[in-house]
Design a protein around this motif. Structure first.
Motif, short mmCIF file in Angstrom:
data_model
loop_
_atom_site.label_atom_id
_atom_site.label_comp_id
_atom_site.label_asym_id
_atom_site.label_seq_id
_atom_site.Cartn_x
_atom_site.Cartn_y
_atom_site.Cartn_z
N ILE A 238 -1.25 -15.74 26.12
CA ILE A 238 -0.32 -16.47 25.26
C ILE A 238 0.65 -15.55 24.47
N THR A 239 0.07 -14.28 24.16
CA THR A 239 1.24 -13.67 23.39
C THR A 239 2.44 -13.12 24.35
N TYR A 240 2.18 -12.81 25.64
CA TYR A 240 3.08 -12.86 26.58
C TYR A 240 4.16 -13.89 26.81
N MET A 243 6.23 -14.32 23.53
CA MET A 243 7.46 -13.28 23.56
C MET A 243 8.47 -14.02 24.64
N PHE A 244 8.06 -14.27 25.73
CA PHE A 244 8.76 -14.76 26.71
C PHE A 244 9.66 -16.25 26.19
N GLY A 245 8.96 -17.02 25.51
CA GLY A 245 9.76 -18.32 24.90
C GLY A 245 10.68 -17.82 23.68
N ILE A 264 6.86 -22.06 18.95
CA ILE A 264 6.26 -22.46 17.62
C ILE A 264 4.85 -22.91 17.89
N ILE A 265 4.39 -23.71 18.97
CA ILE A 265 3.35 -23.99 19.47
C ILE A 265 2.33 -22.54 19.83
N TYR A 266 3.05 -21.78 20.53
CA TYR A 266 2.40 -20.60 20.91
C TYR A 266 2.08 -19.70 19.75
N ILE A 278 -3.42 -9.48 19.70
CA ILE A 278 -2.20 -10.44 20.38
C ILE A 278 -1.47 -10.93 18.80
N LEU A 279 -1.65 -10.72 17.76
CA LEU A 279 -0.99 -11.00 16.65
C LEU A 279 0.07 -9.95 16.25
#
Length: 512
Positions: A238-240, A243-245, A264-266, A278-279
């Protein structure tokens, strides 16, 4: 009349086949859901072979939700390792079918693969071979899975570069993965608030996935939310996607509001994951993204990274000896979010491996073989550099590091030569994501073989490859269309000659 008979015959035949399939599913020794997957797998693999572009889309769906499907198959069907293997084999079979289908298409129908696709394919093949011959605790099946997930997935980047017509087609694949990950976060939020379901605890207790079982049931471990992923490690994808979002929302007007909402959800998913890495990773990656825009910034990033890593290695013994006291001093009573995030004891694995790099006996010419040791051993490690030293020695490490340095220099050099700022920005973003993850893999731990992290990273590399190749082709076409410009004839009086007339004279072909 004949058409009606044919229709009836097809309907009856379909009914008979359906009954046969249902009976096979009911009496399948690995359970109903696992048996059903066998019949779904056949058309999925065939489609992936015949139309690899469609296979790429289907693979995204399978990769993101196969791990949850295997839990369903174990809980509601036959509780066996064979059930897990049958479910997980589908993704690997589809990857192989996509690669074989693309190869067959290039041989039978053409066109000839471009240089970028060939280079990525060679790198993928070398990585696959190295991973197959490196350590694996699961025997031959474990070696095959490790090699495919860690190396062969990169071949999908070459498929994208070869088959996809433009940047938008590659972006659609990235957007699909972005939205496929949103339900993961929503389910992780549910796990964080209300806990895990009985099915998730049941699967963890069975021990079919050692990583997940260790994370949920291990001594001193507190289970972390992982959504629909196979483990909290895989949830790190989800961290990738986050970042894409954010990058997509900033750079593109298309669905900007939706991508901000998804980002925001991610971000909430990053918080509830309680994983420090991942933070922190998005901040480091976006810093690299800004620095990679200039040659000076690029040199500063790699220089600062090298100094930081070297300092960490030199101070590893000192830090490891005091890690327990630091963890105790930062401990927060309770089971809340802060009490999980501030725990620094988990850094012991990294520091232990770094201490090994300071010992002369750790360096052999061709490696010691596949050594798997406990934490108390001097040979324990948690990073890829040590893993290469153990498996392939100084020779293997020298070749690997030399290739990585050459590749990084080549990629940055080509990136700065791209004239289109939009295309250049895409590649800079991908290089930042993949580069920061690569450095973390070398010094911390390898997650590039984890599904679907491997698919997301391969897709981003494929996006950069498509943008670079199509950009080069567009520039070549523009150069071919530019008319030959002849110099003004010598001795031509310029006074009284209009600008349009001068341009017309220059456009005349040079007959000399």
């Amino acid at each position: 009349m004949n058409n009606r008979l044919i229709t009836v015959f097809v309907m009856v035949l379909g009914l008979i086949c359906s009954i046969f399939v249902i009976l096979q599913i009911i009496f399948n020794p690995t359970g109903g859901l696992a048996g059903l997957l066998k019949y779904v797998a056949v058309p999925l693999v065939l489609i992936s072979f015949l139309t690899p572009k469609t296979g790429l889309v289907l693979l995204c769906w399978v990769n993101f939700y196969a791990d949850y499907y295997k839990k369903l198959a174990v809980y509601y069907g036959t509780s066996s390792m064979m059930t897990v293997m049958e479910v997980l084999a589908l993704s690997m079979a589809m990857v192989g079918a996509i690669l074989l289908g693309t190869t067959a298409q290039s041989l039978l129908r053409g066109p000839v693969p471009d240089r970028t696709s060939i280079i990525i394919s060679i790198v993928s093949a070398v990585m696959t071979a190295m991973l197959f011959f490196s350590d694996s605790s699961g025997g031959m099946s474990g070696r095959v899975q490790y090699a495919i997930n860690g190396g062969l997935y990169l071949g999908l980047s070459a498929v994208m570069c070869y088959l996809l017509p433009d940047k938008e087609a590659a972006m659609r694949l990235c957007r699909l993965q972005f939205w496929l990950g949103v339900p993961w976060v929503l389910w992780a939020m549910r796990q964080y608030i209300w806990g895990f379901t009985e099915m998730e605890w049941f699967y963890a207790r069975k021990g079919f996935s050692p990583v997940l079982s260790g994370q949920m049931l291990g001594a001193g471990e507190e289970a972390r939310p992982y959504g629909f992923a196979g483990s909290s490690s895989a949830f790190g994808v989800i961290t990738y996607l986050f970042m894409f979002g954010v990058w997509h929302a900033i750079r593109y007007e298309k669905m900007r509001a939706l991508f901000w909402l998804g980002s925001i959800i991610y971000f909430i998913g990053l918080v509830v994951s309680t994983q420090r890495t991942i933070l922190i990773l998005p901040f480091i990656t976006f810093g690299a993204y800004l620095l990679f825009r200039t040659p000076a910034g690029t040199k500063f990033f790699y220089g600062a990274t090298a100094v930081a890593l070297l300092s960490g290695i030199l101070a590893s013994d000192f830090l490891l000896a005091r890690l327990g006291d630091a963890n105790d001093s930062m401990r927060i009573e309770g089971s809340g979010w802060a009490s999980k995030v501030v725990q620094v004891g988990t850094f012991a694995d990294r520091l232990k491996g770094w201490t090994r790099l300071k010992k002369a006996k750790s360096y052999s010419l061709f490696g010691k073989g596949n050594a798997i040791v406990a934490f108390d051993s001097d040979d324990y490690s948690h990073d890829v550099i040590n893993r290469i030293l153990i498996d392939f020695g100084v020779v293997g490490l020298t070749i690997s590091m030399g290739f990585l340095i050459w590749m990084a220099k080549t990629v940055h050099t080509f990136t700065f030569r791209i004239r289109d700022p939009v295309n250049r920005d895409v590649i800079i973003f991908v290089v930042a994501v993949v580069g920061v993850n690569g450095i973390g893999t070398l010094m911390s731990g390898n997650n590039t073989h984890t599904v679907p992290i491997n698919l997301v990273l391969a897709t981003l590399v494929g996006l950069a490859a498509v943008v670079y190749r199509r950009g080069q082709e567009a520039e070549a076409e523009e150069a071919a269309l530019e008319p030959a410009v002849a110099p003004l004839p010598k001795g031509l009086p310029l006074a009284g000659v209009s600008r349009e007339e001068r341009a017309r004279i220059r456009m005349r072909p040079n007959r000399r």
